[in-house]
Design a protein around this motif. Structure first.
Motif, PDB file in Angstrom:
ATOM      1  N   SER A 135       0.845  -1.253  -0.062  1.00 11.12           N
ATOM      2  CA  SER A 135      -0.072  -0.043  -0.021  1.00 11.12           C
ATOM      3  C   SER A 135       0.640   1.235  -0.040  1.00 11.12           C
ATOM      4  CB  SER A 135      -1.064   0.130   1.400  1.00 11.12           C
ATOM      5  OG  SER A 135      -0.178   0.181   2.440  1.00 11.12           O
ATOM      6  N   LEU A 136       1.845   1.205   0.674  1.00 14.53           N
ATOM      7  CA  LEU A 136       2.868   2.473   0.484  1.00 14.53           C
ATOM      8  C   LEU A 136       3.934   2.507  -0.520  1.00 14.53           C
ATOM      9  CD1 LEU A 136       4.086   2.172   4.435  1.00 14.53           C
ATOM     10  CD2 LEU A 136       2.270   3.741   3.126  1.00 14.53           C
ATOM     11  N   SER A 137       3.837   1.389  -1.460  1.00 12.00           N
ATOM     12  CA  SER A 137       4.863   1.429  -2.562  1.00 12.00           C
ATOM     13  C   SER A 137       4.335   2.282  -3.589  1.00 12.00           C
ATOM     14  CB  SER A 137       5.097   0.062  -3.011  1.00 12.00           C
ATOM     15  OG  SER A 137       4.007  -0.443  -3.677  1.00 12.00           O
ATOM     16  N   VAL A 138       5.083   2.903  -4.349  1.00 13.34           N
ATOM     17  CA  VAL A 138       4.916   3.815  -5.498  1.00 13.34           C
ATOM     18  C   VAL A 138       4.953   2.902  -6.719  1.00 13.34           C
ATOM     19  CG1 VAL A 138       5.545   5.916  -6.723  1.00 13.34           C
ATOM     20  CG2 VAL A 138       6.020   5.840  -4.250  1.00 13.34           C
ATOM     21  N   GLU A 139       3.989   3.363  -7.663  1.00  8.92           N
ATOM     22  CA  GLU A 139       3.597   2.441  -9.062  1.00  8.92           C
ATOM     23  C   GLU A 139       3.893   3.722  -9.960  1.00  8.92           C
ATOM     24  OE1 GLU A 139      -0.280   1.270  -8.520  1.00  8.92           O
ATOM     25  OE2 GLU A 139       0.135  -0.220  -7.216  1.00  8.92           O
ATOM     26  N   TYR A 140       4.771   3.172 -10.939  1.00 12.97           N
ATOM     27  CA  TYR A 140       5.096   4.206 -11.920  1.00 12.97           C
ATOM     28  C   TYR A 140       5.522   3.419 -13.200  1.00 12.97           C
ATOM     29  CZ  TYR A 140      10.121   2.900 -11.221  1.00 12.97           C
ATOM     30  OH  TYR A 140      11.320   2.207 -11.158  1.00 12.97           O
ATOM     31  N   ILE A 141       5.339   4.180 -14.403  1.00 17.04           N
ATOM     32  CA  ILE A 141       5.849   3.715 -15.652  1.00 17.04           C
ATOM     33  C   ILE A 141       7.074   4.419 -16.068  1.00 17.04           C
ATOM     34  CG2 ILE A 141       5.073   3.578 -18.418  1.00 17.04           C
ATOM     35  CD1 ILE A 141       2.083   3.618 -17.046  1.00 17.04           C
ATOM     36  N   ASP A 142       8.050   3.427 -16.491  1.00 16.18           N
ATOM     37  CA  ASP A 142       9.353   4.273 -16.826  1.00 16.18           C
ATOM     38  C   ASP A 142       9.428   4.702 -18.176  1.00 16.18           C
ATOM     39  OD1 ASP A 142       9.484   1.921 -18.454  1.00 16.18           O
ATOM     40  OD2 ASP A 142      11.196   1.080 -17.256  1.00 16.18           O
ATOM     41  N   ALA A 143      10.248   5.110 -18.756  1.00 13.88           N
ATOM     42  CA  ALA A 143      10.508   5.745 -20.226  1.00 13.88           C
ATOM     43  C   ALA A 143      10.352   4.663 -21.339  1.00 13.88           C
ATOM     44  CB  ALA A 143      12.045   6.372 -20.269  1.00 13.88           C
ATOM     45  N   GLN A 144      10.505   3.500 -20.997  1.00 13.45           N
ATOM     46  CA  GLN A 144      10.110   2.545 -22.138  1.00 13.45           C
ATOM     47  C   GLN A 144       8.814   1.873 -21.988  1.00 13.45           C
ATOM     48  OE1 GLN A 144      13.129   2.077 -19.884  1.00 13.45           O
ATOM     49  NE2 GLN A 144      14.572   2.808 -21.527  1.00 13.45           N
ATOM     50  N   GLY A 145       7.838   2.400 -20.916  1.00 11.68           N
ATOM     51  CA  GLY A 145       6.766   1.948 -20.949  1.00 11.68           C
ATOM     52  C   GLY A 145       6.200   0.920 -20.016  1.00 11.68           C
ATOM     53  N   PHE A 146       7.321   0.627 -19.302  1.00 14.20           N
ATOM     54  CA  PHE A 146       7.016  -0.628 -18.270  1.00 14.20           C
ATOM     55  C   PHE A 146       6.396   0.038 -17.242  1.00 14.20           C
ATOM     56  CE2 PHE A 146      10.448  -2.425 -21.269  1.00 14.20           C
ATOM     57  CZ  PHE A 146       9.899  -3.476 -21.645  1.00 14.20           C
ATOM     58  N   LEU A 147       5.391  -1.089 -16.735  1.00 15.92           N
ATOM     59  CA  LEU A 147       4.830  -0.363 -15.304  1.00 15.92           C
ATOM     60  C   LEU A 147       5.654  -1.339 -14.415  1.00 15.92           C
ATOM     61  CD1 LEU A 147       2.493   0.633 -13.456  1.00 15.92           C
ATOM     62  CD2 LEU A 147       1.101  -1.581 -14.085  1.00 15.92           C
ATOM     63  N   HIS A 148       5.956  -0.514 -13.429  1.00 20.18           N
ATOM     64  CA  HIS A 148       6.810  -1.043 -12.257  1.00 20.18           C
ATOM     65  C   HIS A 148       5.696  -1.006 -10.867  1.00 20.18           C
ATOM     66  CE1 HIS A 148      10.614  -1.093 -13.983  1.00 20.18           C
ATOM     67  NE2 HIS A 148      10.382  -0.108 -14.547  1.00 20.18           N
ATOM     68  N   GLU A 149       5.401  -1.975 -10.316  1.00 18.54           N
ATOM     69  CA  GLU A 149       4.518  -2.154  -9.310  1.00 18.54           C
ATOM     70  C   GLU A 149       4.893  -3.536  -8.729  1.00 18.54           C
ATOM     71  OE1 GLU A 149      -0.240  -2.756  -8.798  1.00 18.54           O
ATOM     72  OE2 GLU A 149       0.571  -3.323 -10.940  1.00 18.54           O
ATOM     73  N   ASN A 150       4.525  -3.373  -7.173  1.00 16.44           N
ATOM     74  CA  ASN A 150       4.931  -4.775  -6.293  1.00 16.44           C
ATOM     75  C   ASN A 150       3.744  -5.461  -6.159  1.00 16.44           C
ATOM     76  OD1 ASN A 150       7.377  -3.875  -5.978  1.00 16.44           O
ATOM     77  ND2 ASN A 150       7.154  -2.487  -4.204  1.00 16.44           N
ATOM     78  N   PHE A 151       2.996  -6.029  -7.359  1.00 15.36           N
ATOM     79  CA  PHE A 151       1.754  -6.591  -7.262  1.00 15.36           C
ATOM     80  C   PHE A 151       1.877  -8.032  -6.447  1.00 15.36           C
ATOM     81  CE2 PHE A 151      -1.134  -9.716  -9.060  1.00 15.36           C
ATOM     82  CZ  PHE A 151      -2.378  -9.045  -8.638  1.00 15.36           C
ATOM     83  N   PHE A 152       3.097  -8.651  -6.596  1.00  7.39           N
ATOM     84  CA  PHE A 152       3.234  -9.942  -5.955  1.00  7.39           C
ATOM     85  C   PHE A 152       3.388  -9.984  -4.574  1.00  7.39           C
ATOM     86  CE2 PHE A 152       7.331  -7.795  -5.950  1.00  7.39           C
ATOM     87  CZ  PHE A 152       7.832  -7.941  -4.731  1.00  7.39           C
ATOM     88  N   LEU A 153       3.325  -8.648  -3.710  1.00  9.47           N
ATOM     89  CA  LEU A 153       3.252  -8.557  -2.625  1.00  9.47           C
ATOM     90  C   LEU A 153       1.835  -8.970  -1.962  1.00  9.47           C
ATOM     91  CD1 LEU A 153       5.302  -5.248  -1.599  1.00  9.47           C
ATOM     92  CD2 LEU A 153       5.917  -7.966  -0.851  1.00  9.47           C
ATOM     93  N   LEU A 154       0.913  -8.722  -2.833  1.00 11.50           N
ATOM     94  CA  LEU A 154      -0.743  -9.012  -2.313  1.00 11.50           C
ATOM     95  C   LEU A 154      -0.790 -10.507  -2.166  1.00 11.50           C
ATOM     96  CD1 LEU A 154      -2.831  -6.455  -4.451  1.00 11.50           C
ATOM     97  CD2 LEU A 154      -2.367  -6.515  -2.060  1.00 11.50           C
ATOM     98  N   PRO A 155      -0.772 -11.082  -3.195  1.00 11.72           N
ATOM     99  CA  PRO A 155      -0.850 -12.877  -2.898  1.00 11.72           C
ATOM    100  C   PRO A 155       0.043 -13.456  -1.955  1.00 11.72           C
ATOM    101  CG  PRO A 155       0.138 -12.497  -5.119  1.00 11.72           C
ATOM    102  CD  PRO A 155      -0.149 -10.995  -4.677  1.00 11.72           C
ATOM    103  N   ILE A 156       1.224 -12.920  -1.672  1.00 13.42           N
ATOM    104  CA  ILE A 156       1.999 -13.392  -0.537  1.00 13.42           C
ATOM    105  C   ILE A 156       1.682 -12.933   0.576  1.00 13.42           C
ATOM    106  CG2 ILE A 156       4.513 -12.908   0.468  1.00 13.42           C
ATOM    107  CD1 ILE A 156       5.543 -12.966  -2.575  1.00 13.42           C
ATOM    108  N   GLY A 157       1.172 -11.578   0.715  1.00 12.57           N
ATOM    109  CA  GLY A 157       0.625 -11.199   2.049  1.00 12.57           C
ATOM    110  C   GLY A 157      -0.413 -12.070   2.471  1.00 12.57           C
ATOM    111  N   PHE A 158      -1.733 -12.132   1.703  1.00 14.42           N
ATOM    112  CA  PHE A 158      -2.829 -12.955   1.787  1.00 14.42           C
ATOM    113  C   PHE A 158      -2.384 -14.266   2.166  1.00 14.42           C
ATOM    114  CE2 PHE A 158      -4.991  -9.537  -0.453  1.00 14.42           C
ATOM    115  CZ  PHE A 158      -5.647  -9.122   0.659  1.00 14.42           C
TER     116      PHE A 158
END
Length: 159
Positions: free
Chosen positions: A110-133
């Motif tokens: 919830s505190l991590s920042v999601e962003y799209i870099d110059a090449q158009g890739f989305l950087h997000e820590n989505f893997f933390l949700l299933p691991i956390g649950f």
């Protein structure tokens, strides 16, 4: 011979009254009376002290022969209770650690920042949700299993 009979016999062979034996063991006369009348049993430390006082091995004092007595059954029961309590403590600690780790994963997500870099890739820590649950579910599952196991043990003891 049961522990109560063994204690009474040993006390009388030494020519001690209940009061004198109680003074030597630093307990009340009523405690000696209760032990001799099989109303209750001394704790393990006191059994060791009694065996030293009468120069007997613990086997001779507790068993008083080849048959299992109330004292031996009590010591066996107390040992299994201690092992079960230690296992419960370890299991609850593991469950609590898993819960905390799962909550930590969700907080980091919830505190991590999601962003799209110059090449158009989305950087997000989505893997933390299933691991956390998964960690939270595992911790809760441990608590439920330990609780159910304790209820079963308590129910068996009442029967």
């Amino acid at each position: 011979m049961d522990f109560n009979e063994q204690l009474k016999t040993l006390r009388k062979e030494r020519g001690l009254t209940q009061e004198q034996l109680a003074q030597e063991l630093n307990v009340s006369r009523q405690a000696i009376s209760n032990w001799e009348n099989n109303k209750n049993l001394p704790d393990l430390e006191m059994v060791v002290t009694i065996s030293k006082l009468f120069n007997l091995s613990l086997d001779e004092l507790i068993l008083g022969g080849n048959e299992m007595t109330n004292m031996a059954e009590k010591l066996i029961h107390d040992g299994s209770e201690t092992r079960r309590a230690k296992m419960n403590l370890i299991s609850i600690s593991i469950g609590a650690l898993l819960l905390l780790m799962g909550i930590g994963c969700l907080v980091i997500k919830s505190l991590s920042v999601e962003y799209i870099d110059a090449q158009g890739f989305l950087h997000e820590n989505f893997f933390l949700l299933p691991i956390g649950f998964l960690l939270i579910f595992s911790g809760l599952l441990i608590f439920v299993i330990i609780g159910f196991k304790n209820l079963v043990v308590k129910y068996r003891v009442k029967e």
